[in-house]
Motif scaffolding. Structure first.
Motif, mmCIF file in Angstrom:
data_model
loop_
_atom_site.group_PDB
_atom_site.id
_atom_site.type_symbol
_atom_site.label_atom_id
_atom_site.label_comp_id
_atom_site.label_asym_id
_atom_site.label_seq_id
_atom_site.Cartn_x
_atom_site.Cartn_y
_atom_site.Cartn_z
ATOM 1 N N GLY A 91 0.806 -1.210 0.000
ATOM 2 C CA GLY A 91 0.000 0.000 0.000
ATOM 3 C C GLY A 91 0.835 1.253 0.000
ATOM 4 O O GLY A 91 2.006 1.241 -0.405
ATOM 5 N N ALA A 92 0.243 2.338 0.471
ATOM 6 C CA ALA A 92 0.828 3.676 0.365
ATOM 7 C C ALA A 92 2.227 3.738 0.966
ATOM 8 O O ALA A 92 2.432 3.394 2.135
ATOM 9 N N ASN A 114 -0.465 3.126 -4.847
ATOM 10 C CA ASN A 114 0.208 4.167 -4.059
ATOM 11 C C ASN A 114 1.535 3.703 -3.466
ATOM 12 O O ASN A 114 2.036 4.309 -2.517
ATOM 13 N N ILE A 366 0.322 12.206 -4.118
ATOM 14 C CA ILE A 366 -0.479 11.962 -2.917
ATOM 15 C C ILE A 366 0.079 12.633 -1.671
ATOM 16 O O ILE A 366 -0.644 12.826 -0.697
ATOM 17 N N ARG A 367 1.352 12.979 -1.671
ATOM 18 C CA ARG A 367 1.936 13.666 -0.519
ATOM 19 C C ARG A 367 3.240 14.317 -0.968
ATOM 20 O O ARG A 367 3.812 13.921 -1.983
ATOM 21 N N HIS A 370 6.335 12.429 -2.829
ATOM 22 C CA HIS A 370 6.015 11.101 -3.363
ATOM 23 C C HIS A 370 6.353 10.993 -4.849
ATOM 24 O O HIS A 370 6.886 9.964 -5.292
#
Length: 425
Positions: A91-92, A114, A366-367, A370
């Motif tokens: 995941g992320a 992600n 997403i951030r 990233h």
């Protein structure tokens, strides 16, 4: 030097004889499609009609063929990879080791959940993920390794399984180009925690589009079922006629990535011809290996544990040439003109591929930082980069032809390489 090359207006090596077409419908394929057409059920989400779905039947047939406990059909090989990654807990922010030489989906699926694809180098002879490069890339953030069996080679599954086990990582086996290949006597796709397959138009087992994820782990299979059917899972018992067969369990949110009943029925028929077609490809490939090796070319190798190869693409390395020699792309263009058969360089490395550019889509931002982690330009993998300039490939359909076809291919290579200095580019 003789007659001009076909790319310069000369007479081509091959005229008047077509190459085998692909796909080739298996016996019974048309009847299977008609059965679905009149069945009243075109999707597994359709109301239960009292009969086993074609999707369930294909899942059982393919699991039995591979010798694995569970098969979950999906809408595509990409869908199979994404559900496999998520089912394995990726995941992320997690990192996933992937080969630097592969189709774009090897990286885009990782970004799609992600996570961060980390490109590792390939073995220069097999073009598959190198276990040493994979292990050197492992960090505390690494969650999984995705290995791809590329063109006609099986990767070093012994080495990669050992790396995954040493570091507690999931091993996902992308077998999209290796239906029916075996390693140490077992079908590929069964060595990883999850094996994934594509049934795209180009593949040796095809329904136009489609895919499958396979595993011996019942819990992983259940997660994949939910992930590919909007969070629903097939009921443990058959429902009443007219009721949904998929149950809203509330266990796990998913997306709609299901295989249609038409595709499933087609695959049931196509699977019956897979081994015979793979046998024909191997026979012709062995002849072509010998003919090209006599000219100093190096056909793609496979890992030592391989016990049976599958040919999605036939790949061969060109002989060493002076720095000012025409590019492999120019050689491929000249071969295509001689044969009427598309010949191409192998994939561009993912760090140089126009198809992998996360910065082109806002969804991956997403951030802070990233996108920087996703930037493919940070990688330099010399074996992958070199392969893109020295290896050529053509589609497996040509290997379904006759012995003379292999001699035509070899003659085209002889003619073109003898005149490589005349090519530009």
């Amino acid at each position: 030097m003789g007659a001009a090359l076909a790319v310069h207006g000369g007479r081509p090596v091959r005229t008047g004889r077509p190459w085998p077409r692909w796909p080739q419908p298996a016996p019974g394929a048309d009847a299977a499609l008609l059965e679905v057409l009149h069945s009243g059920r075109w999707s597994i989400a359709s109301p239960y009609g009292g009969a086993t779905t074609y999707e369930q039947r294909f899942a059982g047939d393919f699991a039995s063929y591979l010798g694995v406990g569970h098969c979950v059909p999906t809408a595509s090989g990409t869908a199979a990879l994404m559900t496999a990654l998520e089912a394995c807990g990726v995941g992320a922010g997690d990192e996933v080791v992937v080969p630097a030489l592969s189709w774009a989906a090897s990286a885009s699926t990782v970004a799609g959940v992600n996570a961060v694809p980390v490109f590792c180098d390939v073995d220069p002879h097999t073009l598959c993920l190198d276990p040493a490069s994979a292990e050197a890339a492992v960090t505390p953030a690494t969650k999984a390794i995705v290995v791809v069996h590329l063109y006609s080679a099986v990767a070093d599954l012994t080495g990669l399984r050992a790396v995954a086990d040493r570091h507690g990582l999931a091993l996902i086996e992308d077998s999209a180009q290796a239906h029916g290949a075996t390693y140490l006597g077992r079908k590929v796709g069964t060595f990883g925690d999850v094996g994934t397959f594509s049934m795209h138009h180009t593949k040796v087992l095809t329904s136009g589009e489609g895919g499958a994820a396979v595993t011996d782990d019942a819990a992983l299979a259940r997660r994949i079922e939910h992930l590919r059917a909007d969070g629903r899972c097939r009921a443990a018992r058959a429902p009443r006629t007219g009721a949904p067969e998929l149950v809203e369990t509330g266990e796990l949110m998913g997306s709609n990535r299901c295989l249609s009943e038409f595709q499933s029925a087609l695959l049931i028929a196509q699977l019956k011809t897979l081994d015979a077609q793979n046998g024909s490809r191997r026979t012709n490939a062995a002849l072509l290996d010998r003919l090209l090796a006599e000219q100093g070319l190096s056909p793609q190798q496979t890992s030592p544990g391989t016990t049976r190869r599958t040919y999605f693409g036939y790949a061969v390395e060109l002989p060493a040439a002076p720095p000012d020699a025409a590019s492999s792309a120019a050689v491929a263009e000249a071969l295509t003109a001689e044969l009427g058969l598309p010949v191409r360089p192998v994939y561009q490395p993912l760090f140089a591929s126009r198809l992998y550019d996360p910065s082109s889509r806002r969804r991956f931002d997403i951030r802070p930082g990233h996108l920087d982690r996703l930037d493919p330009r940070q990688y330099a993998r010399p074996a992958a980069a070199r392969a893109a300039h020295t290896f050529l490939t053509f589609h497996h359909a040509a290997l379904l032809g006759e012995e003379q076809d292999m001699h035509d291919i070899a003659e085209a290579f002889r003619r073109v390489l003898a005149r490589r200095a005349q090519l530009t580019g």
